[in-house]
Motif scaffolding. Sequence first.
Motif, PDB file in Angstrom:
ATOM      1  N   LYS A   1      38.654  36.633  40.470  1.00  0.00           N
ATOM      2  CA  LYS A   1      37.720  37.520  41.465  1.00  0.00           C
ATOM      3  C   LYS A   1      38.118  37.317  42.834  1.00  0.00           C
ATOM      4  O   LYS A   1      38.095  38.514  43.530  1.00  0.00           O
ATOM      5  CB  LYS A   1      36.405  36.810  41.445  1.00  0.00           C
ATOM      6  CG  LYS A   1      35.595  36.956  39.931  1.00  0.00           C
ATOM      7  CD  LYS A   1      34.496  36.406  40.200  1.00  0.00           C
ATOM      8  CE  LYS A   1      33.343  36.970  38.754  1.00  0.00           C
ATOM      9  NZ  LYS A   1      32.183  35.961  38.785  1.00  0.00           N
TER      10      LYS A   1
ATOM     11  N   ARG B   1      39.075  40.724  45.019  1.00  0.00           N
ATOM     12  CA  ARG B   1      38.271  41.160  46.388  1.00  0.00           C
ATOM     13  C   ARG B   1      39.315  41.162  47.519  1.00  0.00           C
ATOM     14  O   ARG B   1      38.968  41.807  48.430  1.00  0.00           O
ATOM     15  CB  ARG B   1      37.480  39.803  46.547  1.00  0.00           C
ATOM     16  CG  ARG B   1      36.549  39.996  47.811  1.00  0.00           C
ATOM     17  CD  ARG B   1      35.316  40.893  47.444  1.00  0.00           C
ATOM     18  NE  ARG B   1      35.330  42.266  47.024  1.00  0.00           N
ATOM     19  CZ  ARG B   1      35.531  43.193  47.970  1.00  0.00           C
ATOM     20  NH1 ARG B   1      35.431  42.897  49.128  1.00  0.00           N
ATOM     21  NH2 ARG B   1      35.949  44.557  47.489  1.00  0.00           N
TER      22      ARG B   1
ATOM     23  N   ASN C   1      32.115  43.472  31.163  1.00  0.00           N
ATOM     24  CA  ASN C   1      31.009  42.678  31.498  1.00  0.00           C
ATOM     25  C   ASN C   1      31.476  41.233  31.422  1.00  0.00           C
ATOM     26  O   ASN C   1      32.303  40.826  30.556  1.00  0.00           O
ATOM     27  CB  ASN C   1      29.920  42.858  30.266  1.00  0.00           C
ATOM     28  CG  ASN C   1      30.289  42.143  29.210  1.00  0.00           C
ATOM     29  OD1 ASN C   1      30.725  43.153  28.174  1.00  0.00           O
ATOM     30  ND2 ASN C   1      29.951  41.103  28.618  1.00  0.00           N
TER      31      ASN C   1
ATOM     32  N   GLN D   1      25.992  38.888  30.663  1.00  0.00           N
ATOM     33  CA  GLN D   1      25.925  39.974  31.597  1.00  0.00           C
ATOM     34  C   GLN D   1      25.248  41.402  30.706  1.00  0.00           C
ATOM     35  O   GLN D   1      26.328  41.656  29.684  1.00  0.00           O
ATOM     36  CB  GLN D   1      26.904  40.420  32.530  1.00  0.00           C
ATOM     37  CG  GLN D   1      26.630  41.747  33.270  1.00  0.00           C
ATOM     38  CD  GLN D   1      28.035  41.869  34.216  1.00  0.00           C
ATOM     39  OE1 GLN D   1      28.932  41.658  33.768  1.00  0.00           O
ATOM     40  NE2 GLN D   1      27.409  42.534  35.396  1.00  0.00           N
TER      41      GLN D   1
ATOM     42  N   ASN E   1      33.050  44.420  37.841  1.00  0.00           N
ATOM     43  CA  ASN E   1      31.848  43.713  38.572  1.00  0.00           C
ATOM     44  C   ASN E   1      32.403  43.854  40.156  1.00  0.00           C
ATOM     45  O   ASN E   1      31.377  43.963  41.071  1.00  0.00           O
ATOM     46  CB  ASN E   1      31.759  42.171  38.435  1.00  0.00           C
ATOM     47  CG  ASN E   1      30.722  42.213  37.297  1.00  0.00           C
ATOM     48  OD1 ASN E   1      29.716  42.195  37.231  1.00  0.00           O
ATOM     49  ND2 ASN E   1      31.215  42.238  35.989  1.00  0.00           N
ATOM     50  N   ASP E   2      33.508  43.565  40.604  1.00  0.00           N
ATOM     51  CA  ASP E   2      33.866  43.817  41.936  1.00  0.00           C
ATOM     52  C   ASP E   2      33.528  45.159  42.409  1.00  0.00           C
ATOM     53  O   ASP E   2      32.817  45.398  43.648  1.00  0.00           O
ATOM     54  CB  ASP E   2      35.403  43.402  42.153  1.00  0.00           C
ATOM     55  CG  ASP E   2      35.863  43.814  43.597  1.00  0.00           C
ATOM     56  OD1 ASP E   2      35.402  42.630  44.499  1.00  0.00           O
ATOM     57  OD2 ASP E   2      36.261  44.537  43.969  1.00  0.00           O
TER      58      ASP E   2
ATOM     59  N   TRP F   1      31.220  47.075  41.087  1.00  0.00           N
ATOM     60  CA  TRP F   1      29.578  47.432  41.190  1.00  0.00           C
ATOM     61  C   TRP F   1      29.047  46.475  42.150  1.00  0.00           C
ATOM     62  O   TRP F   1      28.118  47.216  42.859  1.00  0.00           O
ATOM     63  CB  TRP F   1      29.253  46.900  39.761  1.00  0.00           C
ATOM     64  CG  TRP F   1      29.665  47.774  38.855  1.00  0.00           C
ATOM     65  CD1 TRP F   1      29.963  49.291  38.703  1.00  0.00           C
ATOM     66  CD2 TRP F   1      29.656  47.349  37.335  1.00  0.00           C
ATOM     67  NE1 TRP F   1      30.190  49.583  37.495  1.00  0.00           N
ATOM     68  CE2 TRP F   1      30.123  48.422  36.515  1.00  0.00           C
ATOM     69  CE3 TRP F   1      29.500  46.022  36.409  1.00  0.00           C
ATOM     70  CZ2 TRP F   1      30.331  48.727  35.180  1.00  0.00           C
ATOM     71  CZ3 TRP F   1      29.666  46.408  35.090  1.00  0.00           C
ATOM     72  CH2 TRP F   1      30.056  47.510  34.384  1.00  0.00           C
ATOM     73  N   ASN F   2      29.704  45.478  42.557  1.00  0.00           N
ATOM     74  CA  ASN F   2      28.949  44.636  43.815  1.00  0.00           C
ATOM     75  C   ASN F   2      29.302  45.111  45.039  1.00  0.00           C
ATOM     76  O   ASN F   2      28.854  44.856  45.919  1.00  0.00           O
ATOM     77  CB  ASN F   2      29.604  43.176  43.399  1.00  0.00           C
ATOM     78  CG  ASN F   2      28.995  42.726  42.272  1.00  0.00           C
ATOM     79  OD1 ASN F   2      27.789  42.963  42.147  1.00  0.00           O
ATOM     80  ND2 ASN F   2      29.602  41.579  41.560  1.00  0.00           N
ATOM     81  N   ASN F   3      30.578  46.252  45.184  1.00  0.00           N
ATOM     82  CA  ASN F   3      31.204  46.380  46.577  1.00  0.00           C
ATOM     83  C   ASN F   3      31.162  47.948  46.792  1.00  0.00           C
ATOM     84  O   ASN F   3      31.521  48.183  47.932  1.00  0.00           O
ATOM     85  CB  ASN F   3      32.260  45.506  46.611  1.00  0.00           C
ATOM     86  CG  ASN F   3      32.231  43.998  46.783  1.00  0.00           C
ATOM     87  OD1 ASN F   3      31.568  43.624  47.705  1.00  0.00           O
ATOM     88  ND2 ASN F   3      32.865  43.465  45.647  1.00  0.00           N
ATOM     89  N   THR F   4      30.958  48.471  45.807  1.00  0.00           N
ATOM     90  CA  THR F   4      30.747  50.218  46.035  1.00  0.00           C
ATOM     91  C   THR F   4      29.572  50.622  45.379  1.00  0.00           C
ATOM     92  O   THR F   4      28.880  49.991  44.878  1.00  0.00           O
ATOM     93  CB  THR F   4      32.117  50.811  45.072  1.00  0.00           C
ATOM     94  OG1 THR F   4      31.589  50.894  43.738  1.00  0.00           O
ATOM     95  CG2 THR F   4      33.144  50.033  45.093  1.00  0.00           C
TER      96      THR F   4
ATOM     97  N   LYS G   1      28.036  52.330  39.761  1.00  0.00           N
ATOM     98  CA  LYS G   1      27.495  51.337  38.700  1.00  0.00           C
ATOM     99  C   LYS G   1      27.995  51.579  37.480  1.00  0.00           C
ATOM    100  O   LYS G   1      27.041  51.301  36.500  1.00  0.00           O
ATOM    101  CB  LYS G   1      25.993  51.113  38.929  1.00  0.00           C
ATOM    102  CG  LYS G   1      25.483  51.046  40.398  1.00  0.00           C
ATOM    103  CD  LYS G   1      26.192  49.847  41.045  1.00  0.00           C
ATOM    104  CE  LYS G   1      25.616  49.683  42.491  1.00  0.00           C
ATOM    105  NZ  LYS G   1      26.421  48.555  43.311  1.00  0.00           N
TER     106      LYS G   1
ATOM    107  N   LEU H   1      25.705  49.995  34.253  1.00  0.00           N
ATOM    108  CA  LEU H   1      24.602  48.832  34.512  1.00  0.00           C
ATOM    109  C   LEU H   1      23.301  49.294  34.089  1.00  0.00           C
ATOM    110  O   LEU H   1      22.816  50.638  34.076  1.00  0.00           O
ATOM    111  CB  LEU H   1      24.779  48.472  36.252  1.00  0.00           C
ATOM    112  CG  LEU H   1      26.008  47.869  36.564  1.00  0.00           C
ATOM    113  CD1 LEU H   1      25.707  47.377  38.042  1.00  0.00           C
ATOM    114  CD2 LEU H   1      26.250  46.588  35.378  1.00  0.00           C
TER     115      LEU H   1
END
Length: 273
Positions: free
Chosen positions: A3, A7, A62, A66, A187-188, A190-193, A196, A215
């Motif tokens: 991760k 990132r 996933n 999740q 997930n990177d 989905w969390n930062n752009t 989804k 998601l």
Amino acid sequence: MIKISIRDLKDKAIPTAILHKGWYIDRVRINEPGQVFHSIADVNYITNPKILNTHVGFGRANEPRQAVFYGSILSEEIQQPRAVAYFETSDLLSNLHLHSEVVEVFTLSRWRIKENIEIVEMIYSEEALKQSKYVSDSVKNQQVKYAHMPLKDHYDLQGRFFSEEFARQDIQRGENYKYKISAAYANDLWNNTPYKGITYPSVKSLYKGQNVALLPEIVDRYLQLEVVGMFKFERKAGINLPIDCFKIATDIGPEGSNFKWTDFTPSLGRYFS
């Protein structure tokens, strides 16, 4: 470590595509012997905490525990997304050579897209490029887009690395840990752009089909359950018989709460054309 590495990766290449309003997504669940599904909760992404905690490990998009909605969309090579969804879901098909006679029942849910959805696409896998016109056309479009950018080679290399992770064929039952990189990358994003969802070639269909992973928030907002059907795969004397729908629920009840099952007839074939 995975991760953090993702990132810290600078200048990420994020090719995107549109799932258009009016298109549909097919999703499959395998029925245990005698099992019948009765509501949208049975065919949607998993919401039961007990099942998430005990049965959901790493997947292509996933992390453990999740909830992610997986389904299949139309591709030029395979005109029936339900076939791709079944390939992806059935363990039986991977070991079909061990059975001369066998029956498997599965439930197909068809979801209509209510508004355009922009999602990330994994398109740089070498094998997928050979097999899928969708993939080869998308790569050409992206290369035109990046052609005059100083980081075009970086984008290409990066795209190939993550696309190959989504396209891995070497993952056997019990080896879900091999999805760690693709799951972390998903997930990177989905969390930062703003995106989804992800689309990627279907490994089980030898890259000819196209899958999506979304998601729950996207499913709840942009998808509408339209119809549900029960299908039977049967193999007799080493011969695979045609896969037929034998039950259909065109009336799914208020908000998908109560499927009304009826015997399938040819006049209802329009629902799965």
